[in-house]
Design a protein around this motif. Structure first.
Motif, short mmCIF file in Angstrom:
data_model
loop_
_atom_site.label_atom_id
_atom_site.label_comp_id
_atom_site.label_asym_id
_atom_site.label_seq_id
_atom_site.Cartn_x
_atom_site.Cartn_y
_atom_site.Cartn_z
N SER A 1 19.20 12.91 5.86
CA SER A 1 19.66 12.35 4.63
C SER A 1 21.03 12.81 4.54
CB SER A 1 18.84 12.70 3.49
OG SER A 1 19.03 13.94 2.88
N TRP A 2 21.61 11.74 3.69
CA TRP A 2 23.09 11.97 3.33
C TRP A 2 23.45 13.40 2.49
CZ3 TRP A 2 26.09 10.23 6.62
CH2 TRP A 2 25.82 8.80 6.90
N LEU A 3 22.30 13.77 1.62
CA LEU A 3 22.32 14.71 0.70
C LEU A 3 22.22 15.95 1.63
CD1 LEU A 3 20.70 13.77 -2.31
CD2 LEU A 3 23.04 14.27 -2.20
N SER A 4 21.25 15.99 2.40
CA SER A 4 20.99 17.28 3.39
C SER A 4 22.17 17.48 4.11
CB SER A 4 19.66 17.15 4.03
OG SER A 4 19.78 16.06 5.05
N LEU A 5 22.88 16.41 4.82
CA LEU A 5 23.97 16.67 5.60
C LEU A 5 25.18 17.38 4.73
CD1 LEU A 5 25.15 16.22 8.35
CD2 LEU A 5 25.82 13.87 7.71
N ALA A 6 25.51 16.83 3.40
CA ALA A 6 26.64 17.37 2.90
C ALA A 6 26.12 18.56 2.52
CB ALA A 6 26.68 16.35 1.59
N ALA A 7 25.00 19.10 2.32
CA ALA A 7 24.79 20.33 2.00
C ALA A 7 24.85 21.56 3.27
CB ALA A 7 23.30 20.47 1.53
N SER A 8 24.51 20.74 4.46
CA SER A 8 24.78 21.61 5.71
C SER A 8 26.17 21.91 5.96
CB SER A 8 23.94 20.87 6.99
OG SER A 8 24.80 19.67 7.46
N THR B 1 27.40 13.77 -5.31
CA THR B 1 26.11 13.91 -6.11
C THR B 1 25.88 15.49 -6.20
OG1 THR B 1 25.32 11.67 -5.39
CG2 THR B 1 23.57 13.44 -6.00
N LEU B 2 26.25 16.04 -5.03
CA LEU B 2 25.77 17.42 -5.16
C LEU B 2 26.72 18.21 -6.03
CD1 LEU B 2 25.34 18.34 -1.35
CD2 LEU B 2 23.52 18.24 -3.11
N ALA B 3 28.15 17.74 -6.14
CA ALA B 3 29.03 18.33 -6.95
C ALA B 3 28.58 18.41 -8.53
CB ALA B 3 30.26 17.91 -6.82
N SER B 4 28.05 17.20 -8.83
CA SER B 4 27.48 16.96 -10.01
C SER B 4 26.45 17.79 -10.36
CB SER B 4 27.00 15.54 -10.58
OG SER B 4 28.33 14.52 -10.39
N ARG B 5 25.32 17.87 -9.53
CA ARG B 5 23.99 18.95 -9.61
C ARG B 5 24.52 20.29 -9.53
NH1 ARG B 5 19.92 15.92 -5.13
NH2 ARG B 5 19.71 14.18 -6.40
N PHE B 6 25.42 20.69 -9.02
CA PHE B 6 25.75 22.12 -9.04
C PHE B 6 26.72 22.31 -10.18
CE2 PHE B 6 26.11 22.30 -4.03
CZ PHE B 6 24.77 22.30 -3.97
N GLU B 7 27.20 21.65 -10.72
CA GLU B 7 28.24 21.74 -11.82
C GLU B 7 26.95 21.81 -13.22
OE1 GLU B 7 31.73 19.89 -14.69
OE2 GLU B 7 31.00 18.76 -13.01
N ALA B 8 26.07 21.04 -13.10
CA ALA B 8 25.36 21.37 -14.13
C ALA B 8 24.22 22.46 -13.91
CB ALA B 8 24.11 19.86 -14.01
N ALA B 9 24.18 22.89 -12.71
CA ALA B 9 23.27 24.05 -12.62
C ALA B 9 23.95 25.15 -13.31
CB ALA B 9 22.83 24.24 -11.13
N ALA B 10 25.37 25.24 -12.69
CA ALA B 10 26.25 26.30 -13.09
C ALA B 10 26.40 26.48 -14.58
CB ALA B 10 27.47 26.06 -12.71
#
Length: 326
Positions: free
Chosen positions: A283-290, A312-321
């Motif tokens: 998936s694109w999300l898993s590729l970006a994370a890798s 998408t990952l940046a938004s999720r990480f920002e929310a998690a932080a």
């Protein structure tokens, strides 16, 4: 080469269960055809049933079903056997104790020279941590059905347990084609008659039913290669053995730092402490994370879906932080 060593090599070749032209054997052993005939007679006198093969080339074959005398091993065979038996604990086949007993038995009948070589070969086989043992009788049942080309009937335990009030699923009916082991698991590759498609089943979740079904005519496995087929399915690809999502980025690291951790990706040295990495994932999300695991500045080259996945990952990480600081 001594006569004993030559006999061991000759016996090792004959035990591959194929017809060997006399001239080919002579070439492999680097002796004359006459010497091969004498050595064959010596093995026959030791109790090995070796038949002559008729034809323009002539040759020899070790008869199938022969009651062989105690097997003789050359040095390489003894080492290979010891390695195979000692690594059985990591195979997930449920034969760890039997393998150790077999190694002890083999060791007792080997000459002292080979015993010393085996004893000097000390190592520890560590399972992957994900190994799921399979009872040997299940493996034999699956392998026997593959060999006999008989439809298998079995109950299959899925990863998600069924609700208490759910009716039990009917047994699967599968034409078994290959039994494979990879990544610490055993898998059955077969044509699912109920779903009309190829499926890969975890062997440790299979509960065979008896009797087995009728014989079948094997179908053509997509691509014709079981290794490529299984690898493609594990990548989430319905087509060839390629990742469904592939992209490229520039990393602010030298290629020598990235290459050991690139897996099946392609690393291109760009100089000035940078490199280009092209890799794939399911998936694109898993590729970006890798790509993010390299802990450096990243510039997306292509495609746009990869850049969107980073967003998408940046938004999720920002929310998690933000949530962690509340």
């Amino acid at each position: 080469m001594t006569t004993t060593s030559r006999l061991l090599n000759l016996l090792s070749l004959l035990q591959t269960r194929r017809d060997w032209p006399g001239e080919v054997l002579a070439g492999r052993l680097e002796v004359s055809h006459r010497t091969v005939r004498r050595d064959v007679e010596r093995l026959r006198n030791l109790g090995y049933r070796i038949s002559a093969v008729k034809g323009p080339d002539g040759g020899y074959r070790l008869d199938a079903g022969s009651e062989l005398p105690p097997l003789l091993f050359d040095d390489d065979q003894a080492v290979a056997l010891a390695v195979a038996l000692q690594t059985a604990a990591a195979s997930g086949a449920g034969i760890e104790e039997a393998a150790l007993r077999a190694l002890t038995t083999v060791r007792q009948v080997l000459p002292s020279r080979l015993r010393h070589r085996i004893d000097a070969l000390e190592f520890t086989a560590i399972p992957t941590g994900r190994t799921a043992p399979v009872p040997p009788d299940v493996l034999m049942t699956l392998s026997g059905a593959v060999h006999a080309r008989e439809v298998l009937r079995f109950d299959y335990q899925t990863a998600q347990p069924e609700a208490p009030d759910t009716l039990p699923a009917p047994p699967r009916r599968v034409e078994p084609h290959h039994l494979v082991t990879t990544r610490g698991h055993w898998y059955l590759v077969g044509w699912d008659l109920g779903r009309g498609d190829w499926r890969i089943f975890r062997a440790d979740r299979i509960l065979p039913r008896t009797p087995s079904g009728p014989r079948f005519t094997p179908r053509e496995l997509p691509g014709g290669d079981v290794h490529q087929f299984v690898s493609a399915r594990f990548k989430g690809s319905a087509g060839g053995n390629v990742w469904p999502c592939t992209g490229s980025v520039v990393l602010s690291l030298p290629a020598t730092r990235v290459l050991p951790f690139a897996g099946d990706g392609v690393v291109e040295d760009l100089g000035t402490g940078q490199c280009r990495l092209t890799a794939g994932s399911w998936s694109w999300l898993s590729l970006a994370a890798s790509f993010g695991r390299f802990d450096t500045d990243i510039r997306v080259i292509s495609p746009p879906q990869l850049a969107a996945a980073f967003g998408t990952l940046a938004s999720r990480f920002e929310a998690a932080a933000a949530d962690a600081t509340r």
